[in-house]
Every structure is written in structure tokens, then in C-alpha cells.
Design a protein around this motif. Structure first.
Motif, PDB file in Angstrom:
ATOM      1  N   ALA A 208       0.831  -1.207   0.000  1.00 59.22           N
ATOM      2  CA  ALA A 208       0.000   0.000   0.000  1.00 59.22           C
ATOM      3  C   ALA A 208       0.862   1.252   0.000  1.00 59.22           C
ATOM      4  N   HIS A 211       2.187   1.749  -3.447  1.00 60.89           N
ATOM      5  CA  HIS A 211       1.107   2.220  -4.302  1.00 60.89           C
ATOM      6  C   HIS A 211       0.890   3.707  -4.127  1.00 60.89           C
ATOM      7  N   LYS A 214       3.573   5.661  -5.694  1.00 60.86           N
ATOM      8  CA  LYS A 214       3.418   5.732  -7.151  1.00 60.86           C
ATOM      9  C   LYS A 214       2.503   6.899  -7.507  1.00 60.86           C
ATOM     10  N   ARG A 218       3.430  10.196  -9.616  1.00 60.82           N
ATOM     11  CA  ARG A 218       2.691  10.560 -10.827  1.00 60.82           C
ATOM     12  C   ARG A 218       2.257  12.012 -10.776  1.00 60.82           C
TER      13      ARG A 218
END
Lengths: 503, 454
Positions: A208, A211, A214, A218
Motif C-alpha cells: 500500500a 502504491h 506511485k 505521478r
């Protein structure tokens, strides 16, 4: 002046190179997480490459890591940083010269002088909660990063008063603005999920976390006149503080963060932003694939060799890895049955029970108080781990050491399954020094309409203790199954050393 | 950006026309502040910096001139005007501003006065990755007599049945009595997944919703839904348990475009997944947490659409959409803030008896020998001698001549009460004149032009 600075820099690099050759042994000690965070100006040069060091040092005096990419004086911000780093380099060179002369002058009793390099070992702040000085420093750091401070809750048992104890009913989001601007929304969501226990378990928390990172990467844009490799690491620091306030970081999360920071710092400065982001995202995917998914597969393969027909396997709590292994073994048509041992207040065993029974494995469910009753039936014990410490101790959910102890008394083999990314360089021999205190109100239970402990805070001599982890000595563990193979517990430091040399 | 706030201020106040025929509902004074100031203040306190306000041109004009709105509201207000007479429901309004919506929305109604800790609602939305999170409160009975109400209070008109699960957070069922013809029917699929359901009827919907961006996009494609509360929320609650929610994950939006014509595509649009769905799935799989126990299914029963509700027991949560609620709000709202009860610019004579729970607005003039208890006086109101005002709400610019006795009444703006009038539990409309020595009890006095409108 420039030439002088260059000369000093070269000197420093030279000295560092010499030390590096001698410092192989001491390298893994100095790589403590705390050192990296604090960046003490210590003589023992960490084993990281020299070019990254001045760059990370530049990051430290950089202006406050406010993620709003509006910097009124970006040009100025860079220039003082450069001169500060240069000054630091000069100072260090001078210090090292002085120290070298001192060592030559005084006679040191031990033969290899390099092993005496004073490595400044600093205790992490999360085990120094009873030290008001440390708390003040923490409060200042959080204020600088614009993260609210989470207050401790309730009376702490004196043996554990050096640890944080938070209440689940007082989430950190109470003190944040609602459209959270300082912290990325994905991180706020993650912190909430950690503190409410929605994401629990070492592997789940790491996945998690990656994630969320990420998503952060982004949405990240490099502010003008900043470099992605330095600025992004600075951006991540307040997020990590926030997450550790929500719930103390696990060893696996710590290793994942170290990896990401290293990857980000290694991005060459001429790399374009889009490409850098793509590279980072694929690095993260790679890490998860390698260290978690493939490692689980490898561990399952090795473990299945150890499970034979007619086995009675005892598991404790809900370890994602052990559940995975048992499901895989069941797929291979090995006939075995499982005994799930559970304990309050988390009662995670119920979830493990559900997952195993759903696959069709026949299970028995007991509470930990019955473990010595049921052990004569057991042929093997499979345990999961939260982390494997450098001296071979296994850090896992509280209750694991008890199971290992009883199993040892009954001569039942104990196998611990752990991926290598959970290996950490900490050394611990007891469960007191570094642990996690969960919400004490979790221990309160209502039976037949009566809640006996409802007003426990009013009783001055009563303290509720809800420990999360405990350490199992390696004498009780017969085998550790990792993705590198099946090793005895005492070989953990070897694995760590091999890992460091690789890096 | 995490959330965008949208304030719905175009409602007409259809249940209190006597008050709203001259002043639009968002600008009705409550505790001498316009009604829409309260939700805006709530958003500002919590940390919002911008709000999209959907309202009518009339309200926009009034907002520009109102001193409270100009000075106290520091946020940036993006005012979107819609036609006043159009039949625009709240969902239609959201569809209208779909272009401005870039992230998840927090929709607030202009008539909500509350001091709830907003993070409780938003935390549900964040932690469970919910599609909808809303706020409700346990209703309190209104104790004050409402002017113009003859006889006993009307029985609960249209009850709302709200079904929540055992934890009290997950919304399982929502229906209005009007939609239920011959009884409350609950699907077996819900009962199988949540065998213990608490059905509550005494809840007040605060009209505060956190919606995912995908819902706004869904609205843009489904033009048949016009009201958030009446249609969208029950639809979402029903869709939680619809069979198609276990459809395969959608990897990118391009696939969605092709499936638009398909009827089952409505579900897919709502479930537009994030780009890293496999990672999230992995984390959930590895996590040893489940939101329920007792059956064999995973957390959330594998459903991707989740609706949550936060029900508050204590604290103020009031929706000003009826006259009774308006009176109640006037009583309770001033307790939210620590502003002085008497505005510094008001001129109050010394021989006036003022209760501590009365509020006097700016530039008021209160003469001698008056008694003002438990009442609110609006701005620029003139009260002459020997007047007794009890339990009443006096709006702006009202003139009350000598010797009047006003009890339990609501006097709207710019009205003139002649001398010696005795009003008990009356509602005097905008700009009305009450003749001297009048004695009215329990009446609604409005102009004849108002009576003509149906």
C-alpha cells in the motif's frame, strides 16, 4: 576560491576512498536507518557513493520542503545551498585531518584503527518518548514540515513509557485541513487506513505504501530550478513523518523507503522529468514483483518440500505469506490439516481461518491459552515474521515467541517464513526496547451487557497494555525459509552482509 | 487537490414560502447572519479555500451587497448562476458544472447549520475508498410553537427509512415512505451479506455528501437523475448490492467509452478504477482485515461501490427548510459563535431590559422601557418605548411603534407594527403594516399579492 574549494573536495574524496577500503566490516553498522535520516557529520563515511553524499547534504540545508512549488527566489535558494555544502566539505576535511593527526599522535590499544571510527549511534526518536528533549525536537521537526503532532493517549505502563501510545478515536486527520493540501491525498488515505487497521500486515502495508508513492510520483512536478532527484526526496520526508505518526513504520516499510530514496537520488540530473517518473514507477513495480510476489512463490516452493502428507500444521494469527504457502500446498494435493491459533485483542486468526476454509483446507481453531493442549497433535509450526533482526531474532506478532517456546518444549519443529526484504539491521534481544503500543481501549470488551474496564482511566493504579510485537530468540527457531533458500536463524547476518555488498 | 466544495444555494424554500417570497432562502437572516453564511463558515473553518456556489442571480446580487458575506467569508467563491424558475434539481446543477469538477466533490446545502467535525464524514470517504459518504443526525423535536400552525403539529409527513449495518457506518438501505407502496422490501442479497441491519426512521439528512468524481461523470451521462437526495443517493445505495458490481476490473477509460450503450455499463462507469488497481487489490488481499465476519467472503464482500454514513447524536445539526426549523435555528445558531450578543453600533437605551440570550443587530435603536427576551433583532430595526418582545424573530429594517406586545412571532423585513399592537404567534410578511391596536393570534399576515401566487 573556487580552486581551493575544489581542492578540498578532492582531498575529502581521497580520504573517503581510503576509508572505504578499510571500512567494509564496519559498513553495515553505519548503515543504520537513523544515521541516514539524521546525517551526522561522522567520520565513518557511509558506504554510499561519494557523489550522492554531497547531493543529499545539499538537500538538508535546502529551504523548507513545502510542496507548493512556488519559490519566490529559486535562484537564491540554489546558491546558498551550494556554498553551505562547500563549507561543510571544508569543515569535514579539516576535521578528518585533525582526527588523523590525533590518531597518529595517541596510541590506540586496538590494532586496526579503522574499527574504532566513532560511529554515532543515535536512538530513533520513536523509542524515546519519555525524553522531553527528543519530544521537543520532534515537535519542531513536525512543525517545520507542517504535519500535526499526534498526542499520546492514556496512562502508559511504566516499562513502556518510552513508546508512543495513540488512540484510534483521535485520528491525525482531525488536525488537518479537509482538502489536504500539505499532504498528498493518497498519503492521507494511507495514513487513515494504517491507523484504523484497514491495511494491516507487513506485506500489505509495504504494498500500500508503494502504491501511494506511485501516485505521489505521478502527480509530482519538479519546481523550477530544482532537481527531481533532490526535491522529490524532500517531498517524501513530510509524508513519511505523517505516516509514522499515524502508525509507526514497519521494518519492511523502512526498507522499501530506503530503496525508493536510493532510486530517486540515483536519477541522473539530465534525465527528463517524464522519463524519470516512468523509470521510478517501473522501479517500484519491479521491487514489488521481485521482493514480494516472486519471493512468495519461491518461499512457497521451498516450503512445500517440507510439508508432507498427514501433517498437522500449526499457524498463528494471520500471516499473508503462511496463508499463501498453505494454499499452494493444498493445490498440490498434499493432505494436511491446519490448526489456527488466535489471540485477543486482534483476533486475526479468524481471518486466516476464513481464508483457509474457503479453499477447502480442514482447520481447527484454538485460542493461544490452549496451545499446550493442542501441541501434542502438531507435527510442524509455521510462523510468519514482521522482521528478522540482525542477530537472528524474529520479530513478529505478540504471542509468537510463546508459541515457539511451547513448541520447543514439545520438540515440534518451528519454521519461520520471511522474505529477504524484511531483514533489518536492528539488533534486539527483548521485546521492551522497541515495540509498538496499540490503542489500550481495544482490550475493553463487553460481555452480557457489562463492560468492566469501561472506566479504566479513573483507576490510578491500573494500566492497560496492548503490545503488538515480540521477539523470538533463534534457539527456538529451527529453520528460516526465505527466497534465498532455507537458512538457519544464525545465518541472517550473512544474508544482510551479502545484500549490502550487492548494493 | 483532494476535494472540491460545492454549495447548493438555488433552492426555493418551498416549505416556507411565507418567509421566502421576498427574500430568497439562502439570504434569510438567522442570528443576523444570512443562512448561507453558516455552511460557508463551516467549510472555511475546516480549511477549504475555494467553494463553487450554485445560486440564482438574485442571490448573487444580494451576496455582493451583504456586509457579512463580504467581510467574513475569506474563501474564494466561484458563483455559478442558474435560472431561477427552471426545474433544476441538485443533480442537474451538478451536471451543469461538470466541467469545473476535477476531483471528488463535497456537496453542501445552503440551509445546513451544524458544528459537526467534518473530518468524520470525510474520513469514512477516504479510508474505505467510498463512492458516497453522507451525514445524518438524530432528529430533535421542535419545542417552540410555530406561528400560523393551527391545531396540533402535523404528523411525520414522509418518513425516511435508513438501513445501516452493525457498525452504524455502512449504508445498506435508503427509501422514502412515499416510494414504498405496500411495505418495506429488502433484497435477499443484502440480507445474506449483512444479516444484522438497523433500520432507523428518525434521522435528519443533513444534505452533505462526499461524492467520487466518477459519480459526477456518471450524472453527465444519465440525464434522468435530477435530485441528489431523492434519486441519486438511493440509486447508489441500491447499486452497492447489484449483481453486476462483481464485474471484471476496467483497466482504462477507453473501454468504458465503447460500453456506453450497454445498460450494464452504468455500473462500469461508476467503478472507474484507478490505474493501479492490481496493486490495491494485492494490498487488500495481503491485509488481514475484514469489515465483517461470519461468512466466507472477503472485505466489503468484494463490492467496489460502497456508501457510508456518519450519524451524529450530539451537537447541532439543523436544516432550515421549514418555519419550525427556522425558528429553532435562530435559537440555537448564535451559540455556535462567540460574537457579542449586542452589536456595538446598536443604540440601546439604559432603561431597556434585555435578556442575555437576545441578539441585537447593527444600527438598531431600542428605546426606553422596552423588554427584549429570547429574541433576535435584525439590523436597522427601530423599537420604540414600552414594547415587549418575547421569543420572537425580528428581521431587518422593522419599525415597532410604542406599546406593542410581540410574542412568539416572526416579523419579516421592513414591516411596520403600529402602536399598541398585540401579536401572538404570528408571522408578518415582508413590508407589511400592522394597524395600531391590532390583536392577532396565530395568524400569517402576508400581502395580497402573495396570496395570488399558487
Amino acid at each position: 576560491i573556487k580552486e581551493e574549494k575544489q581542492r578540498l573536495r578532492k582531498e575529502k574524496k581521497q580520504q573517503k576512498k581510503n576509508k572505504e577500503k578499510k571500512d567494509e566490516k564496519a559498513s553495515h553498522e553505519s548503515e543504520k536507518k537513523k544515521n541516514k535520516e539524521e546525517k551526522p557529520v561522522s567520520a565513518a563515511a557511509p558506504a554510499s557513493q561519494p557523489p550522492t553524499q554531497p547531493s543529499t547534504q545539499k538537500a538538508v540545508p535546502a529551504p523548507a520542503p513545502v510542496p507548493v512549488p512556488v519559490s519566490e527566489t529559486p535562484a537564491l535558494a540554489d546558491k546558498p545551498a551550494k556554498t553551505k555544502a562547500d563549507l561543510k566539505a571544508e569543515r569535514r576535511a579539516r576535521q578528518e585531518a585533525e582526527r588523523a593527526s590525533k590518531q597518529a599522535a595517541t596510541s590506540k590499544p586496538k590494532a586496526p584503527p579503522n574499527e574504532l571510527q566513532p560511529v554515532v549511534k543515535r536512538l530513533p526518536e520513536h523509542v524515546q518518548v519519555d525524553n522531553p528533549g527528543v519530544l521537543k525536537k520532534l515537535a519542531k521537526k513536525l512543525e517545520r514540515q507542517q504535519i500535526p503532532l499526534r498526542l499520546d493517549y492514556g496512562y502508559k505502563v511504566s516499562l513502556f513509557s518510552h513508546l508512543h501510545q495513540y488512540s484510534r478515536k483521535a485520528p491525525l486527520t482531525q488536525q488537518l485541513s479537509i482538502p489536504s493540501t500539505v499532504i498528498h491525498p493518497a498519503i492521507v488515505r494511507l495514513g487513515l487506513q494504517y491507523s484504523q487497521g484497514i491495511v494491516a500486515g507487513s506485506n500489505a502495508r509495504s504494498v500500500a505504501l508503494l502504491h501511494a508513492f506511485k501516485q505521489v510520483i505521478r502527480d509530482y512536478t519538479t519546481p523550477p530550478n530544482e532537481e527531481l532527484s533532490r526535491d522529490l526526496v524532500n517531498k517524501l520526508k513530510p509524508y513519511i513523518s505523517f505516516l509514522s505518526q499515524c502508525r509507526p513504520l514497519s521494518a519492511s516499510m523502512g526498507n522499501a523507503i530506503k530503496y525508493i530514496k536510493k532510486e530517486i537520488s540515483n536519477i541522473p540530473s539530465q534525465c527528463k522529468e517524464e522519463e524519470a517518473k516512468r523509470k521510478l514507477l517501473s522501479c517500484i513495480d519491479c521491487y514489488i514483483d521481485e521482493k514480494i510476489i516472486l519471493a512468495a512463490k519461491a518461499i512457497a516452493k521451498s516450503s512445500i518440500e517440507k510439508i508432507s502428507n498427514g501433517d498437522v500444521i500449526l499457524v498463528y494469527g494471520c500471516s499473508s505469506l503462511v496463508n499463501h504457502i498453505l494454499c499452494e500446498a493444498f493445490e498440490k494435493n498434499i493432505k494436511f490439516r491446519v490448526i489456527v491459533v488466535d489471540s485477543r485483542p486482534r483476533l486475526e486468526g479468524r481471518e486466516a481461518l476464513r481464508r483457509l476454509v474457503q479453499r477447502g483446507i480442514s482447520c481447527t481453531y484454538v485460542l493461544i491459552s490452549a496451545v499446550s493442549y493442542i501441541l501434542p497433535e502438531v507435527s510442524k509450526v509455521f510462523l510468519g515474521a514482521h522482521a528478522l533482526l540482525a542477530n537472528g531474532y524474529v520479530m513478529s506478532r505478540v504471542g509468537t515467541s510463546q508459541i515457539a517456546l511451547v513448541a520447543k518444549a514439545f520438540n515440534v519443529p518451528v519454521l519461520v517464513c520471511c522474505e529477504t526484504y524484511k531483514f533489518c539491521e536492528r539488533v534486539q534481544t527483548d521485546s521492551f526496547v522497541s515495540n509498538e503500543l496499540d490503542d489500550p481501549d481495544d482490550l475493553i470488551v463487553t460481555r452480557k451487557g457489562k463492560t468492566q474496564l469501561e472506566h479504566w482511566q479513573d483507576v490510578p493504579s491500573l494500566g492497560l497494555l496492548n503490545l503488538v510485537y515480540d521477539v523470538t530468540p533463534p534457539d527456538f527457531v529451527d529453520l528460516v525459509i526465505t527466497d534465498l533458500g532455507m537458512i538457519p536463524c544464525t545465518s541472517v547476518p550473512v544474508v544482510l552482509r551479502v545484500k549490502n555488498v550487492d548494493q | 487537490m483532494e476535494l472540491q466544495a460545492v454549495l447548493m444555494a438555488a433552492g426555493g424554500g418551498s416549505r416556507m414560502t411565507d418567509l421566502t417570497y421576498n427574500t430568497p432562502k439562502p439570504m434569510l437572516p438567522v442570528g443576523n447572519k444570512p443562512l448561507m453564511w453558516y455552511p460557508l463558515n463551516l467549510l472555511e473553518r475546516v480549511g477549504f479555500e475555494e467553494v463553487i456556489v450554485i445560486t440564482t442571480k438574485e442571490v448573487q446580487k444580494m451576496m455582493a451587497t451583504d456586509p457579512k458575506m463580504k467581510i467574513d467569508v475569506k474563501m474564494k467563491l466561484d458563483v455559478v448562476c442558474i435560472q431561477e424558475d427552471g426545474d433544476m434539481g441538485t443533480a442537474d446543477a451538478l451536471r451543469h458544472i461538470q466541467q469545473k469538477i476535477k476531483t471528488d466533490v463535497l456537496v453542501v446545502s445552503c440551509d445546513l447549520i451544524t458544528d459537526v467535525a467534518l473530518h468524520e464524514v470525510v474520513d469514512l470517504f477516504r479510508a474505505h475508498n467510498a463512492t458516497l459518504a453522507m451525514l445524518m443526525s438524530n432528529a430533535h423535536e421542535f419545542t417552540e410553537t410555530v406561528p400560523g400552525q393551527k391545531g396540533k403539529k402535523k404528523t411525520a409527513e414522509q418518513r425516511d427509512f435508513v438501513g445501516v449495518d452493525q457498525s452504524g457506518k455502512r449504508l445498506l438501505f435508503m427509501a422514502n415512505e412515499a416510494d414504498l407502496e405496500d411495505g418495506l422490501s429488502i433484497r435477499k442479497s443484502i440480507m445474506r451479506k449483512h444479516p444484522r441491519m438497523h433500520i432507523k426512521t428518525g434521522l435528519v439528512d443533513a444534505h452533505l455528501y462526499c461524492l467520487k468524481k466518477a459519480v459526477v461523470d456518471f450524472l453527465a451521462d444519465n440525464k434522468s437523475i435530477s435530485s441528489i437526495r431523492g434519486e441519486l443517493v438511493p440509486y447508489l445505495v441500491r447499486k452497492q448490492f447489484s449483481k453486476t458490481t462483481n464485474s471484471p476490473k476496467i483497466k482504462d477509460d477507453a473501454e468504458n467509452q465503447n460500453q456506453k450503450t450497454n445498460d450494464s455499463s452504468t455500473n462500469h462507469e461508476l467503478l472507474i478504477s484507478s490505474r493501479d488497481e492490481p496493486l490495491l487489490q494485492l494490498a487488500q488481499e495481503r491485509s488481514c482485515w475484514n469489515d465483517h465476519r461470519g461468512d466466507m467472503s472477503e472485505a466489503y464482500h468484494g463490492g467496489k461501490l460502497r456508501c457510508y454514513v456518519h450519524i451524529i447524536d450530539q451537537g447541532l445539526c439543523c436544516r432550515v427548510n421549514t418555519l419550525a426549523a427556522y425558528i429553532e435555528a435562530n435559537r440555537l445558531a448564535p451559540k455556535l459563535f462567540e460574537e457579542p450578543a449586542v452589536h456595538p453600533s446598536a443604540v440601546i437605551s439604559e432603561r431597556c431590559q434585555m435578556g442575555s440570550d437576545s441578539i441585537i443587530g447593527a444600527l438598531c435603536q431600542v428605546a426606553d422601557k422596552t423588554s427584549i427576551k429570547r429574541s433576535t433583532l435584525g439590523n436597522s430595526t427601530t423599537v420604540k418605548e414600552k414594547v415587549k418582545v418575547t421569543n420572537s424573530i425580528i428581521m431587518h429594517g422593522v419599525t415597532i411603534e410604542e406599546g406593542c406586545n410581540i410574542q412568539g412571532s416572526v416579523i419579516c423585513s421592513n414591516a411596520v407594527i403600529g402602536r399598541g399592537a398585540d401579536l401572538k404567534y404570528c408571522l408578518v410578511g415582508n413590508g407589511q403594516r400592522i394597524e395600531p391596536e391590532a390583536e392577532r393570534t396565530n395568524e400569517v399576515i402576508v400581502g395580497t399579492d402573495q396570496l395570488m401566487e399558487i
